[in-house]
Write a protein that holds these residues in place. Sequence first.
Motif, PDB file in Angstrom:
ATOM      1  N   ASP A 117      56.231  27.189  32.400  1.00  0.00           N
ATOM      2  CA  ASP A 117      55.227  28.213  32.692  1.00  0.00           C
ATOM      3  C   ASP A 117      55.443  29.456  31.842  1.00  0.00           C
ATOM      4  O   ASP A 117      56.585  29.883  31.635  1.00  0.00           O
ATOM      5  N   ALA A 118      54.350  30.049  31.383  1.00  0.00           N
ATOM      6  CA  ALA A 118      54.401  31.402  30.810  1.00  0.00           C
ATOM      7  C   ALA A 118      54.369  32.381  31.981  1.00  0.00           C
ATOM      8  O   ALA A 118      53.516  32.266  32.870  1.00  0.00           O
ATOM      9  N   ILE A 119      55.301  33.322  32.010  1.00  0.00           N
ATOM     10  CA  ILE A 119      55.444  34.192  33.184  1.00  0.00           C
ATOM     11  C   ILE A 119      55.261  35.672  32.850  1.00  0.00           C
ATOM     12  O   ILE A 119      55.682  36.533  33.627  1.00  0.00           O
ATOM     13  N   PHE A 133      48.547  26.372  24.933  1.00  0.00           N
ATOM     14  CA  PHE A 133      48.950  25.852  26.237  1.00  0.00           C
ATOM     15  C   PHE A 133      48.398  24.434  26.429  1.00  0.00           C
ATOM     16  O   PHE A 133      47.296  24.117  25.971  1.00  0.00           O
ATOM     17  N   ASP A 134      49.167  23.605  27.139  1.00  0.00           N
ATOM     18  CA  ASP A 134      48.705  22.241  27.412  1.00  0.00           C
ATOM     19  C   ASP A 134      48.566  21.954  28.905  1.00  0.00           C
ATOM     20  O   ASP A 134      48.284  20.827  29.293  1.00  0.00           O
ATOM     21  N   GLU A 181      51.202  36.413  36.340  1.00  0.00           N
ATOM     22  CA  GLU A 181      50.308  35.292  36.655  1.00  0.00           C
ATOM     23  C   GLU A 181      48.895  35.840  36.819  1.00  0.00           C
ATOM     24  O   GLU A 181      48.710  37.038  36.958  1.00  0.00           O
ATOM     25  N   PHE A 182      47.902  34.959  36.786  1.00  0.00           N
ATOM     26  CA  PHE A 182      46.535  35.348  37.118  1.00  0.00           C
ATOM     27  C   PHE A 182      46.319  35.201  38.619  1.00  0.00           C
ATOM     28  O   PHE A 182      46.739  34.191  39.209  1.00  0.00           O
ATOM     29  N   ILE A 190      47.592  31.371  39.317  1.00  0.00           N
ATOM     30  CA  ILE A 190      47.693  30.359  38.264  1.00  0.00           C
ATOM     31  C   ILE A 190      48.493  30.914  37.089  1.00  0.00           C
ATOM     32  O   ILE A 190      48.356  32.088  36.732  1.00  0.00           O
ATOM     33  N   ARG A 191      49.349  30.057  36.547  1.00  0.00           N
ATOM     34  CA  ARG A 191      50.070  30.364  35.319  1.00  0.00           C
ATOM     35  C   ARG A 191      49.732  29.306  34.274  1.00  0.00           C
ATOM     36  O   ARG A 191      49.599  28.130  34.617  1.00  0.00           O
TER      37      ARG A 191
END
Lengths: 249, 93
Positions: free
Chosen positions: A134-136, A225-226, A162-163, A126-127
């Motif tokens: 996306d935050a990378i 984040f949204d 990413e997680f 998940i990002r």
Amino acid sequence: MGANAQTSVPAFTAGQVLTAAQVTQINTGIPVFASSTERDAAFGGSGEKTLAEGQMAYLEDTNETQYYDGSSWAAIAGGAMTLVATATPSAVSSASIDNCFTADYANYMILYQNTAASAANNNLKIRLRASSTDAITNYYYQKLGQFSSTVQGQLNDVGTDEFEFVRINTTYPLNTWGTITLFGPAVAAQTLYSAYGGDSTGAGSPTLVLQNYQIAGYQSDSTAFDGFTLLNSSGTFSGKVHVYGIADS
Amino acid sequence: MSNQKLEVNAATGEAVTRDMTPEEQADHDAREAAWIAGQPARDRADVETARRAAYEAESDPLFFEWQRGDGTEQAWLDAVAAVKAAHPYPPAP
């Protein structure tokens, strides 16, 4: 104004013969008003009930059920968790949900159940996402995994872009599931992450071979984040996603 | 052929599955290539983990029995060999 909306809450007198329209209005149950303006005007006038504690009302413009506490109107509180988004990715390699994290809730829970996968034993990750991007970078986490009687800890197992979430496989694709809790994703500060997931990689006796994972981490950007993106390491995945906002009270 | 991406807008309820953009496809391909390249190492790590657990459960007790004079070195060595046979390393790529 809808068919159920009314502009007055009448008070009836002994022996009064009610019209069909009046009885139909009563059958609505909670009186329905177009807005709070019509609600406030519907009590206390000639032939109308006097507003008193315990009175209920439904407002069409805000889709809200309210009660009168003797001095003011208040919304009837719902449950602590509110479904804010759903998704059913089907044979995709990435699934993004935008605009699900807002200031309405501080924390969020994501439930995921896999239904299909095209590549054996690969990770679903998940990002976090803002304005559809996306935050990378800057994902840090520790995983505790259990396979049979073996327990193993791993730091940033799939990198810091990413997680890690849960492993999906083709053998028993329905037996992959997980929950994610995000603390403060919509706040411009670090986002805390915790996840639990399980999957089954093969037949066993008496039960399927089970694995489970517990992951704790954080994304360190000071970003509100949204949304988020689920993505896998290889091939495609299908599943069901439910996103819930969690009220503080 | 492009991989597919689902986009859901929670504010409007709109859901669209579309081809990945070239940039998204490149990101996916790079991550997939890295994942595939890392598979032999993960497979070997899985075997090492399984062997470690099996040593603890099956051969280590025989080692300590031998050290106490209650067992034989050969029994311990046989148990180690059995663990290795039960959990072979994958062939080199």
